[in-house]
Design a protein around this motif. Structure first.
Motif, PDB file in Angstrom:
ATOM      1  N   ASP A  54       0.841  -1.191   0.000  1.00  0.00           N
ATOM      2  CA  ASP A  54       0.000   0.000   0.000  1.00  0.00           C
ATOM      3  C   ASP A  54       0.879   1.246   0.000  1.00  0.00           C
ATOM      4  O   ASP A  54       1.816   1.358   0.795  1.00  0.00           O
ATOM      5  CB  ASP A  54      -0.888  -0.011   1.240  1.00  0.00           C
ATOM      6  CG  ASP A  54      -1.954   1.051   1.224  1.00  0.00           C
ATOM      7  OD1 ASP A  54      -1.843   2.017   0.443  1.00  0.00           O
ATOM      8  OD2 ASP A  54      -2.916   0.923   1.999  1.00  0.00           O
ATOM      9  N   SER A  55       0.583   2.189  -0.875  1.00  0.00           N
ATOM     10  CA  SER A  55       1.396   3.401  -0.966  1.00  0.00           C
ATOM     11  C   SER A  55       1.282   4.271   0.289  1.00  0.00           C
ATOM     12  O   SER A  55       2.122   5.138   0.518  1.00  0.00           O
ATOM     13  CB  SER A  55       1.005   4.226  -2.201  1.00  0.00           C
ATOM     14  OG  SER A  55      -0.352   4.603  -2.137  1.00  0.00           O
ATOM     15  N   ARG A 103       6.217   5.317  -3.273  1.00  0.00           N
ATOM     16  CA  ARG A 103       6.541   5.283  -4.696  1.00  0.00           C
ATOM     17  C   ARG A 103       6.058   4.017  -5.402  1.00  0.00           C
ATOM     18  O   ARG A 103       6.222   3.880  -6.608  1.00  0.00           O
ATOM     19  CB  ARG A 103       8.048   5.425  -4.882  1.00  0.00           C
ATOM     20  CG  ARG A 103       8.578   6.753  -4.372  1.00  0.00           C
ATOM     21  CD  ARG A 103      10.050   6.889  -4.600  1.00  0.00           C
ATOM     22  NE  ARG A 103      10.309   6.937  -6.036  1.00  0.00           N
ATOM     23  CZ  ARG A 103      11.508   6.747  -6.575  1.00  0.00           C
ATOM     24  NH1 ARG A 103      12.546   6.497  -5.807  1.00  0.00           N
ATOM     25  NH2 ARG A 103      11.658   6.811  -7.877  1.00  0.00           N
ATOM     26  N   ASP A 105       3.233   3.176  -6.314  1.00  0.00           N
ATOM     27  CA  ASP A 105       2.270   3.518  -7.372  1.00  0.00           C
ATOM     28  C   ASP A 105       2.971   3.800  -8.696  1.00  0.00           C
ATOM     29  O   ASP A 105       2.389   3.628  -9.762  1.00  0.00           O
ATOM     30  CB  ASP A 105       1.419   4.724  -6.975  1.00  0.00           C
ATOM     31  CG  ASP A 105       0.415   4.381  -5.887  1.00  0.00           C
ATOM     32  OD1 ASP A 105       0.095   3.189  -5.727  1.00  0.00           O
ATOM     33  OD2 ASP A 105      -0.042   5.308  -5.189  1.00  0.00           O
ATOM     34  N   GLU A 106       4.235   4.219  -8.635  1.00  0.00           N
ATOM     35  CA  GLU A 106       5.001   4.463  -9.861  1.00  0.00           C
ATOM     36  C   GLU A 106       5.187   3.169 -10.651  1.00  0.00           C
ATOM     37  O   GLU A 106       5.246   3.197 -11.875  1.00  0.00           O
ATOM     38  CB  GLU A 106       6.368   5.050  -9.535  1.00  0.00           C
ATOM     39  CG  GLU A 106       6.311   6.440  -8.937  1.00  0.00           C
ATOM     40  CD  GLU A 106       7.685   6.934  -8.513  1.00  0.00           C
ATOM     41  OE1 GLU A 106       8.694   6.505  -9.118  1.00  0.00           O
ATOM     42  OE2 GLU A 106       7.750   7.737  -7.577  1.00  0.00           O
ATOM     43  N   GLN A 108       3.029   0.620 -10.820  1.00  0.00           N
ATOM     44  CA  GLN A 108       1.775   0.357 -11.521  1.00  0.00           C
ATOM     45  C   GLN A 108       1.651   1.267 -12.742  1.00  0.00           C
ATOM     46  O   GLN A 108       1.259   0.818 -13.814  1.00  0.00           O
ATOM     47  CB  GLN A 108       0.588   0.565 -10.590  1.00  0.00           C
ATOM     48  CG  GLN A 108      -0.742   0.287 -11.275  1.00  0.00           C
ATOM     49  CD  GLN A 108      -1.923   0.441 -10.335  1.00  0.00           C
ATOM     50  OE1 GLN A 108      -1.755   0.604  -9.132  1.00  0.00           O
ATOM     51  NE2 GLN A 108      -3.106   0.389 -10.883  1.00  0.00           N
ATOM     52  N   THR A 109       1.991   2.528 -12.586  1.00  0.00           N
ATOM     53  CA  THR A 109       1.926   3.465 -13.705  1.00  0.00           C
ATOM     54  C   THR A 109       2.879   3.039 -14.816  1.00  0.00           C
ATOM     55  O   THR A 109       2.523   3.052 -15.988  1.00  0.00           O
ATOM     56  CB  THR A 109       2.266   4.892 -13.233  1.00  0.00           C
ATOM     57  OG1 THR A 109       1.344   5.248 -12.204  1.00  0.00           O
ATOM     58  CG2 THR A 109       2.183   5.888 -14.359  1.00  0.00           C
TER      59      THR A 109
END
Length: 122
Positions: A54-55, A103, A105-106, A108-109
């Motif tokens: 989790d971010s 970070r 989430d980076e 996944q992006t």
């Protein structure tokens, strides 16, 4: 006769298990459930490694009193080896954590962008 749900490591002949706790909604108890389950499994004789994906890094914050520079993000991006990101936790039993990162989430992006590029390729 009651059925025994949790067995000790010596009683289990099966290999490692993965338990994933997820929900898109916040505030439903994912972090609390993960922490309590890890504690109970470690107390029962299992080796437990928690992974904070989790971010918001609440699982990391609850289980570690001091900051740790080695994070799951570093492992995924090849900056650190697995042995460098696993942190032993104090207390009874064999319990560890791979700390989270804002970070994450980076990743996944980056994966989404890569998949989009692959779809567009002729």
């Amino acid at each position: 006769m009651s059925k025994k749900i949790i067995t000790t490591k010596a009683e289990s002949k099966l290999g490692p298990k993965v338990i994933s706790i997820s929900n898109r909604k916040g505030g439903v108890g994912k972090t609390t459930l993960t922490t309590v389950m890890a504690e109970e499994l470690a107390n029962a004789g299992y080796s437990v490694v928690m992974l904070d994906l989790d971010s918001q890094t609440d699982l990391t914050d609850i289980n570690l009193s001091q900051k740790n520079d080695s994070k799951f993000f570093d492992l995924l991006t090849g900056q650190k080896a697995l042995e460098e990101v696993v942190v032993e936790l104090p207390g009874k039993g064999d319990k560890k954590i791979i700390t989270g990162s804002a970070r994450v989430d980076e990743i996944q992006t980056g994966v989404s962008n890569t998949l989009t590029l692959i779809k567009r390729s002729p």
